[in-house]
Scaffold this motif. Structure first.
Motif, PDB file in Angstrom:
ATOM      1  N   ILE A  86       0.881  -1.236   0.019  1.00 49.97           N
ATOM      2  CA  ILE A  86      -0.051   0.127   0.048  1.00 49.97           C
ATOM      3  C   ILE A  86       0.921   1.276   0.138  1.00 49.97           C
ATOM      4  N   ASP A  87       0.675   2.092  -0.995  1.00 48.56           N
ATOM      5  CA  ASP A  87       1.341   3.450  -1.011  1.00 48.56           C
ATOM      6  C   ASP A  87       0.574   4.291  -0.061  1.00 48.56           C
ATOM      7  N   ALA A  88       1.384   4.809   1.137  1.00 48.32           N
ATOM      8  CA  ALA A  88       0.614   5.562   2.098  1.00 48.32           C
ATOM      9  C   ALA A  88       1.112   7.093   2.111  1.00 48.32           C
ATOM     10  N   SER A  89       1.730   7.574   1.077  1.00 52.57           N
ATOM     11  CA  SER A  89       2.299   8.870   1.005  1.00 52.57           C
ATOM     12  C   SER A  89       1.303   9.622   1.028  1.00 52.57           C
ATOM     13  N   ALA A  90       1.542  11.153   1.279  1.00 59.87           N
ATOM     14  CA  ALA A  90       0.390  12.172   1.178  1.00 59.87           C
ATOM     15  C   ALA A  90      -0.416  12.266   0.152  1.00 59.87           C
ATOM     16  N   SER A  91       0.064  11.859  -1.214  1.00 56.73           N
ATOM     17  CA  SER A  91      -0.856  12.105  -2.284  1.00 56.73           C
ATOM     18  C   SER A  91      -2.008  11.192  -2.271  1.00 56.73           C
ATOM     19  N   GLU A 178       6.267 -15.279  -5.439  1.00 54.42           N
ATOM     20  CA  GLU A 178       5.070 -14.833  -4.831  1.00 54.42           C
ATOM     21  C   GLU A 178       4.216 -13.891  -5.509  1.00 54.42           C
ATOM     22  N   LEU A 179       3.086 -13.370  -5.407  1.00 56.84           N
ATOM     23  CA  LEU A 179       2.436 -12.520  -5.791  1.00 56.84           C
ATOM     24  C   LEU A 179       2.290 -11.182  -5.383  1.00 56.84           C
ATOM     25  N   LEU A 180       2.818 -10.047  -5.675  1.00 59.55           N
ATOM     26  CA  LEU A 180       2.866  -8.895  -5.079  1.00 59.55           C
ATOM     27  C   LEU A 180       1.872  -8.056  -5.760  1.00 59.55           C
ATOM     28  N   ILE A 181       0.964  -7.394  -4.866  1.00 59.02           N
ATOM     29  CA  ILE A 181      -0.010  -6.270  -5.479  1.00 59.02           C
ATOM     30  C   ILE A 181       0.110  -5.253  -4.940  1.00 59.02           C
ATOM     31  N   PHE A 182       0.611  -4.359  -5.748  1.00 61.08           N
ATOM     32  CA  PHE A 182       0.810  -2.846  -5.289  1.00 61.08           C
ATOM     33  C   PHE A 182      -0.232  -1.910  -5.721  1.00 61.08           C
ATOM     34  N   LEU A 183      -0.891  -1.387  -4.586  1.00 60.28           N
ATOM     35  CA  LEU A 183      -1.812  -0.225  -4.547  1.00 60.28           C
ATOM     36  C   LEU A 183      -1.390   1.060  -4.616  1.00 60.28           C
ATOM     37  N   THR A 184      -1.224   1.919  -5.729  1.00 56.69           N
ATOM     38  CA  THR A 184      -0.387   3.133  -5.692  1.00 56.69           C
ATOM     39  C   THR A 184      -1.002   4.185  -6.581  1.00 56.69           C
ATOM     40  N   ASP A 185      -0.839   5.410  -6.405  1.00 54.21           N
ATOM     41  CA  ASP A 185      -0.943   6.466  -7.465  1.00 54.21           C
ATOM     42  C   ASP A 185       0.064   6.643  -8.198  1.00 54.21           C
ATOM     43  N   LEU A 186       1.208   5.920  -8.085  1.00 52.54           N
ATOM     44  CA  LEU A 186       2.605   6.348  -8.851  1.00 52.54           C
ATOM     45  C   LEU A 186       2.949   7.698  -8.564  1.00 52.54           C
ATOM     46  N   TYR A 187       2.506   8.400  -7.798  1.00 51.39           N
ATOM     47  CA  TYR A 187       3.203   9.903  -7.618  1.00 51.39           C
ATOM     48  C   TYR A 187       4.573   9.722  -7.198  1.00 51.39           C
ATOM     49  N   GLN A 188       5.488  10.262  -8.025  1.00 52.20           N
ATOM     50  CA  GLN A 188       7.081  10.032  -7.479  1.00 52.20           C
ATOM     51  C   GLN A 188       7.744  11.173  -8.038  1.00 52.20           C
ATOM     52  N   LYS A 189       8.776  11.585  -7.208  1.00 53.58           N
ATOM     53  CA  LYS A 189       9.584  12.770  -7.539  1.00 53.58           C
ATOM     54  C   LYS A 189      10.867  12.274  -7.898  1.00 53.58           C
TER      55      LYS A 189
END
Length: 295
Positions: A86-91, A178-189
Motif C-alpha cells: 500500500i502506497d501511504a504517501s500524502a498524495s 510470490e504474487l505482489l499486488i501494489f496499490l498506488t497512485d504512482l506519484y513520485q519525484k
C-alpha cells in the motif's frame, strides 16, 4: 454485477471485514467459476502420467484396473504467498468529493486479502511511506486476516513515498515466486517507486500494479477550483481549468500509455483503476494473475 461492488455502497459499511466479505460473496455469485487445476485438495479429474510428475499423485487403483498410470488433479492450486503493498504517501489523501484514494485502496486491499485467504493463500501487508515500511509477514489463518484488516484501518497517509530501505531483504521471501499486488497512485519525484518495482522484479516475483486515480484527475474537474496544491511538497499552482483541460487530457493519456509500456516491458501487470470504479474488474485481474502461478 452486484451493487455491493459499488465503492460508494461499500464505504458506507464501516466494518472493513464485513465489507470485504460482502464484496467477495457478491463477486463470487456473479462470475462463472472457472476451474483452476493444480495440486490442491479437492479432486477434479485424472490425466495421463507424464515424465517428471510427482509419483505420490499416482492413482494405484486406476493402474490396477487399466494397467496405465494416471495422475489425480484437483481444483485448488498449491497455496502461495500474496503480499499487498500500500502506497501511504500524502498524495493518497487526494479527494474527489466522495472519498479519498486511500479509502478506495483500503477497501480494495481488504477485498483482495479476503479473496486470497478464501483460496488458502498466505497474505502479507506492507504499508510504505516516509522513510519506513510497516510489514506483516504473510500467513494463512483467520486471526492474521483480522489483524490485517485492523492495520488497513489504521493507515494515515503522510509525507513522501519511502526511500529504498532493505527492499531485497524484506521481499526476498522463499525460493518460490510470490504474487505482489501494489496499490498506488504512482506519484513520485525521483523515480523512487520505479526503483522499488525494479528491485521486486529482480527477485522474480509476479507483480500486479493497480494505478489508482480519482475521476477528477481523469477529467480535470475540480468544481471551480483553480489553485492546486501538491499534497507531498506543499507547492501550489493556479490554472484556468477550461483552457488547460484539453492539453491536460492529452498529456495524461501520453503519461498513462508510457507508464503502461514501461511496466509491461518489465513484465509487470498494470492497469489503471478509478475510485468510482466497481471492484469486480480488479478482482478478476487478481484471479487471472493468481491462476498464472504454478509451482
Amino acid at each position: 454485477m452486484s451493487k455491493l461492488l459499488d465503492p460508494k455502497i461499500l464505504m458506507a459499511i464501516k466494518d472493513l471485514s464485513l465489507s470485504a466479505k460482502m464484496t467477495i460473496d457478491g463477486f463470487m455469485n456473479g462470475i462463472n467459476k472457472s476451474t483452476l487445476k493444480g495440486a490442491g485438495l479437492e479432486f477434479s479429474q485424472y490425466r495421463s502420467y507424464q515424465p517428471g510428475d510427482d509419483l505420490r499423485a499416482l492413482d494405484w487403483k486406476m493402474f490396477a484396473r487399466s494397467d496405465r498410470y494416471y495422475i489425480r488433479e484437483s481444483e485448488v492450486e498449491t497455496n502461495i504467498s500474496v503480499r499487498i503493498l500500500i502506497d501511504a504517501s500524502a498524495s493518497m489523501n487526494h479527494n474527489d468529493g466522495d472519498f479519498d484514494k486511500i479509502d478506495y485502496v483500503r477497501y480494495l486491499g481488504a477485498s483482495l486479502a479476503y479473496l486470497a485467504n478464501l483460496q488458502g493463500d498466505a497474505i502479507g501487508l506492507y504499508v510504505l511511506k516516509n522513510n519506513g515500511i510497516f510489514s506483516m509477514t504473510a500467513r494463512q489463518d483467520y486471526q492474521h486476516l483480522a489483524r490485517l484488516f485492523y492495520q488497513l484501518e489504521q493507515i494515515v497517509p503522510d509525507g513522501t513515498f519511502t526511500q529504498p530501505v532493505h527492499y531485497k531483504e524484506l521481499f526476498a521471501g522463499t525460493q518460490k515466486r510470490e504474487l505482489l499486488i501494489f496499490l498506488t497512485d504512482l506519484y513520485q519525484k525521483d523515480d523512487e517507486i520505479t526503483k522499488l518495482l525494479d528491485t521486486l522484479n529482480s527477485l522474480r516475483h509476479e507483480i500486479v500494479v493497480f494505478h489508482v486515480l480519482s475521476r477528477n484527475e481523469f477529467d480535470l474537474d475540480f468544481r471551480g477550483y483553480s489553485t492546486f496544491e501538491d499534497l507531498e511538497t506543499g507547492e501550489t499552482i493556479q490554472i484556468d481549468q477550461e483552457k488547460a483541460k484539453q492539453d491536460y487530457k492529452s498529456k495524461l493519456a501520453t503519461y498513462l500509455a508510457e507508464t503502461r509500456a514501461s511496466l509491461l516491458d518489465r513484465r509487470i501487470s498494470y492497469r489503471t483503476i478509478c475510485t468510482d470504479e466497481p471492484l469486480d474488474e480488479a478482482l478478476r485481474d487478481f484471479l487471472k494473475q493468481r491462476s498464472k502461478l504454478r509451482f
